[in-house]
Scaffold this motif. Structure first.
Motif, PDB file in Angstrom:
ATOM      1  N   GLN A  42       0.807  -1.213   0.000  1.00  0.00           N
ATOM      2  CA  GLN A  42       0.000   0.000   0.000  1.00  0.00           C
ATOM      3  C   GLN A  42       0.844   1.269   0.000  1.00  0.00           C
ATOM      4  OE1 GLN A  42      -2.987  -0.028   3.067  1.00  0.00           O
ATOM      5  NE2 GLN A  42      -3.874  -1.960   2.394  1.00  0.00           N
ATOM      6  N   GLY A  45       3.054   0.553  -3.659  1.00  0.00           N
ATOM      7  CA  GLY A  45       2.287   0.189  -4.844  1.00  0.00           C
ATOM      8  C   GLY A  45       2.808  -1.055  -5.528  1.00  0.00           C
ATOM      9  N   SER A  54      -3.587   0.856  -9.698  1.00  0.00           N
ATOM     10  CA  SER A  54      -4.640   1.341  -8.806  1.00  0.00           C
ATOM     11  C   SER A  54      -4.081   1.986  -7.549  1.00  0.00           C
ATOM     12  CB  SER A  54      -5.566   0.195  -8.405  1.00  0.00           C
ATOM     13  OG  SER A  54      -4.850  -0.833  -7.745  1.00  0.00           O
ATOM     14  N   CYS A  55      -2.809   1.703  -7.227  1.00  0.00           N
ATOM     15  CA  CYS A  55      -2.233   2.249  -6.009  1.00  0.00           C
ATOM     16  C   CYS A  55      -1.782   3.694  -6.163  1.00  0.00           C
ATOM     17  CB  CYS A  55      -1.054   1.382  -5.545  1.00  0.00           C
ATOM     18  SG  CYS A  55      -1.560  -0.225  -4.882  1.00  0.00           S
ATOM     19  N   ASP A  77      -9.639  -1.762  -5.593  1.00  0.00           N
ATOM     20  CA  ASP A  77      -8.765  -0.610  -5.427  1.00  0.00           C
ATOM     21  C   ASP A  77      -7.418  -1.058  -4.864  1.00  0.00           C
ATOM     22  OD1 ASP A  77      -9.460  -1.279  -2.865  1.00  0.00           O
ATOM     23  OD2 ASP A  77     -10.581   0.558  -2.460  1.00  0.00           O
ATOM     24  N   CYS A  78      -6.598  -0.101  -4.514  1.00  0.00           N
ATOM     25  CA  CYS A  78      -5.246  -0.436  -4.040  1.00  0.00           C
ATOM     26  C   CYS A  78      -5.250  -1.314  -2.786  1.00  0.00           C
ATOM     27  CB  CYS A  78      -4.449   0.848  -3.795  1.00  0.00           C
ATOM     28  SG  CYS A  78      -2.763   0.555  -3.199  1.00  0.00           S
ATOM     29  N   GLU A  81      -6.612  -4.821  -3.679  1.00  0.00           N
ATOM     30  CA  GLU A  81      -5.704  -5.532  -4.581  1.00  0.00           C
ATOM     31  C   GLU A  81      -4.464  -6.000  -3.838  1.00  0.00           C
ATOM     32  OE1 GLU A  81      -4.534  -7.292  -8.096  1.00  0.00           O
ATOM     33  OE2 GLU A  81      -6.443  -6.330  -7.628  1.00  0.00           O
ATOM     34  N   CYS A  82      -3.939  -5.167  -2.950  1.00  0.00           N
ATOM     35  CA  CYS A  82      -2.765  -5.565  -2.162  1.00  0.00           C
ATOM     36  C   CYS A  82      -3.097  -6.744  -1.251  1.00  0.00           C
ATOM     37  CB  CYS A  82      -2.270  -4.376  -1.327  1.00  0.00           C
ATOM     38  SG  CYS A  82      -1.408  -3.102  -2.282  1.00  0.00           S
TER      39      CYS A  82
END
Length: 345
Positions: A42, A45, A54-55, A77-78, A81-82
């Motif tokens: 996060q 990225g 997205s990050c 989103d970030c 996804e992370c």
């Protein structure tokens, strides 16, 4: 995320109960390696040499991956996804070490397909939705086009209640599809709220049908306090505190209450289709064992919860079959009664 009159709706109560029991912190998201991976992803990225657009990190240390449009549509989103990428990498490491899968944020590690978080649960929720669409359509077709009608409409006194029940069930399963597609706070709120609304109305329906309440005044006396409580409870969850424990108590009490009404009715009545009530009831109890067993997803897709949704599909078809039988039986009885009265006159 529940259906849905007795057993299909009791499905919702059990589902909410089990979701409440299993939500919260899990072994996976307590894992230091996983937590470090998410925090690093996060902030930078990236995970190793793979970076995510997205990050929107100011500096990427590796190759930037252009994410497919379907990930944007399903709102990955970030942070999400992370979490997903760190989860899959951590599970790969655990598999190599011979360790079993663990849950992350209350959920098993599923393999998403085109951005869909729980594909099997989504597919089976869609089939449940279709079962209610078919059931409601078949019921209305029977009542309005196949059975005799009086001057004021259908003889069957409960057609309006079953119609509302069907629409609420369709609405509830729609949000189940959305919630299992992507687990977000908004989707969770709609999934729980629609399930509670369906469960609450089903309690009204169970009381009205099993006690054969026909007058509008008596129906209002039953419905008004129930609707007031349900509306207050939904507002409490959405605007004050999303209390899983309290919601669990409310839903289980409503589910068990209507279960009692239908069970007693099935025992004392001489309804020609009462065995269908028992069959659906026992089938629901059998399907519950899947949730209680709770195992990791087979092939990354089929966990106990998704198979629970699979098991409710035939139960829903059978339940709507009972509803149609009930409409046919009561209509036949009322038509014969009217004919007898006319002969006496």
């Amino acid at each position: 995320m529940a259906d849905r009159a007795w057993p299909p709706l009791f499905v919702i109560a059990v589902e909410i109960l089990l979701l409440a029991l299993f939500c919260g912190a899990s072994a996976g998201d307590r894992d230091p390696s996983y937590r470090d991976c998410v925090e690093s992803c996060q902030s930078s990225g990236c995970i190793g040499d793979l970076c995510f657009s997205s990050c929107n990190a100011s500096t990427f240390s590796g190759k930037k991956e252009e994410e497919p449009i379907y990930l944007s549509i399903t709102r990955w989103d970030c942070p999400s996804e992370c979490r997903y990428q760190c989860m899959t990498r951590r599970e790969d490491e655990r598999a190599l070490a011979g360790e079993k899968p663990v849950k992350y944020h209350g959920k098993w590690p599923f393999d998403r397909i085109y951005g869909v978080q729980e594909p099997a649960a989504v597919f089976f929720s869609l089939l449940n939705l279709f079962a209610h669409v078919w059931g409601l359509g078949s019921f209305l077709s029977t009542v309005y086009y196949e059975l005799p009608r009086g001057r004021k409409g259908p003889y069957y006194e409960f057609v309006g209640l079953w119609t509302v029940y069907g629409l609420l069930s369709i609405h509830s399963w729609f949000w189940s599809v959305v919630f299992h597609t992507r687990d977000t706070p908004v989707h969770e709120s709609w999934d729980y709220s629609s399930a509670v609304a369906t469960l609450g109305f089903s309690l009204i329906l169970a009381i009205t049908r099993t006690l054969s309440i026909k007058t509008e005044a008596a129906r209002v006396m039953v419905s008004a306090p129930c609707i007031g409580f349900i509306a207050t409870h939904i507002c409490y969850l959405n605007f004050y505190e999303f209390d899983y424990g309290w919601n669990m108590i409310v839903c289980v009490v409503m589910g068990l209450s209507q279960l009692l009404f239908w069970l007693v009715w099935a025992i004392v009545s001489k309804h020609p289709s009462r065995l269908k009530v028992w069959t659906v009831g026992l089938g629901t109890l059998g399907a519950m064992l899947l949730e209680l067993y709770d195992f990791p997803p087979l092939g990354g897709q089929f966990d106990a919860h998704s198979l629970w949704h699979l098991g409710t599909i035939p139960l829903t078809f059978l339940w709507w079959s009972f509803v149609k039988d009930d409409a046919v039986a009561r209509t036949s009885r009322l038509v014969k009664r009217n004919q007898t009265v006319k002969k006496v006159e």
